[in-house]
Design an enzyme around this catalytic site. Structure first.
Site, short mmCIF file in Angstrom:
data_model
loop_
_atom_site.label_atom_id
_atom_site.label_comp_id
_atom_site.label_asym_id
_atom_site.label_seq_id
_atom_site.Cartn_x
_atom_site.Cartn_y
_atom_site.Cartn_z
N SER A 8 41.27 18.00 -8.00
CA SER A 8 40.32 17.32 -7.12
C SER A 8 41.06 16.39 -6.17
CB SER A 8 39.32 16.51 -7.95
OG SER A 8 38.57 15.70 -7.08
N HIS A 33 39.55 21.42 -5.28
CA HIS A 33 38.20 20.90 -5.48
C HIS A 33 37.97 19.74 -4.51
CE1 HIS A 33 34.49 20.37 -7.78
NE2 HIS A 33 34.71 19.06 -7.74
N ASP A 35 35.34 16.92 -3.25
CA ASP A 35 34.15 16.17 -3.65
C ASP A 35 33.54 15.41 -2.47
OD1 ASP A 35 33.92 16.55 -6.52
OD2 ASP A 35 35.83 15.49 -6.67
N MET A 37 30.59 12.92 -1.35
CA MET A 37 29.62 11.95 -1.88
C MET A 37 29.02 11.15 -0.73
SD MET A 37 31.94 10.47 -4.95
CE MET A 37 32.71 11.56 -6.16
N HIS A 66 32.17 20.59 -3.54
CA HIS A 66 31.14 20.09 -4.46
C HIS A 66 30.34 19.02 -3.72
CE1 HIS A 66 30.44 17.63 -8.45
NE2 HIS A 66 29.32 18.13 -7.97
N MET A 68 27.77 16.31 -3.53
CA MET A 68 26.97 15.32 -4.27
C MET A 68 26.20 14.52 -3.22
SD MET A 68 29.94 14.36 -6.98
CE MET A 68 31.19 15.09 -5.93
N MET A 137 28.61 19.25 -15.16
CA MET A 137 29.20 17.92 -15.01
C MET A 137 29.45 17.33 -16.39
SD MET A 137 29.78 17.20 -11.83
CE MET A 137 30.49 15.62 -12.29
N ASP A 175 33.64 19.69 -14.75
CA ASP A 175 34.11 18.66 -13.80
C ASP A 175 33.90 17.27 -14.37
OD1 ASP A 175 34.81 17.20 -11.58
OD2 ASP A 175 33.18 17.94 -10.30
#
Ligand code: DX5
Ligand code: ZN
Length: 216
Positions: A8, A33, A35, A37, A66, A68, A137, A175
């Site tokens: 990540s 990966h 992320d 957010m 991913h 979020m 998760m 994850d």
């Protein structure tokens, strides 16, 4: 299928992002990966399109994005154009999940759905055959470096059992808090993709930490 390792970049050194991307390129890792957010779906803000595009420019391996974020449908096309190879949305953020999954596929990306620690795996029953990836998760999303939630083993086994007939090639990704202390048990439970932030980037030899996970 041999399991895949997805470091990540949330835990990377953003002032030396190209160096860290190249470390992953030259390692035994399989995916990046990524992320995203938004400070709404999760209490933290990570980074946006400029960082995804900069990563894509140097990465020689697929980007596993991913999301979020609330209402991810607004941004699917932008993430596909920024270089996402797979896009994972949260079950909890998508009232019309089937439509969202089809939209991701139409953009030419692998479609994933993530479930938070408190979301039962049974919520995926009517969509699992349509998915390329389920992300379980193993921490509450929002931050790297959190403690792994032990109930994840049970949830991975449930996803594995649920997909065995209808979707045997499903990627089952875990994850949060993944490292050498739990990866073997998760493989036995049925997981085949592992996100690793802290366990890779806090290691003195990051490439060796990736190899250790890959050879578990
Ligand atoms: C958490 C993110 C993770 C995070 C994992 O909300 O979705 O991908 O980067 O980091 P570690 O491996 O440090 O728990
Ligand atoms: Zn993630």
């Amino acid at each position: 299928m041999n399991h895949l390792i997805a470091p990540s970049i949330l835990s990377a050194d953003f002032a030396n992002l190209q160096r860290d991307v190249e470390m992953i390129n030259n390692s035994e890792a399989d995916w990046f990966h990524v992320d995203i957010m938004d400070g709404m779906f999760v209490p933290n803000i990570s980074f946006g399109f400029p960082v995804v595009k900069a990563t894509k420019q140097h990465a020689t391996k697929p980007l596993d994005v991913h999301l979020m974020i609330v209402d991810p449908d607004r941004y699917l096309k932008d993430f596909a154009e920024a270089g996402a190879d797979s896009i994972t949305v949260h079950y909890e953020a998508c009232p019309h999940l089937h439509r969202t999954v089809q939209a991701i596929k139409q953009l030419g990306c692998r479609a994933g759905v993530a479930i938070n620690p408190a979301t039962p795996t049974a919520m995926l029953k009517d969509i699992i055959a349509d998915l390329d990836l389920v992300l379980v998760m193993s921490v509450n999303p929002g931050f790297g470096g959190q403690k792994f939630i032990e109930h994840t083993y049970t949830k991975v086994a449930e996803v594995k059992a649920m997909s065995a007939n209808s979707n045997p090639n499903l990627y089952i990704e875990v994850d949060g808090g993944v490292g050498e202390q739990n990866i073997k048990g998760l493989i036995e439970a049925g997981a085949n993709v592992f996100v690793a932030g802290n366990s890779v980037f806090s290691a003195a030899d990051q490439s060796a930490a990736i190899s250790l996970l890959k050879r578990s």
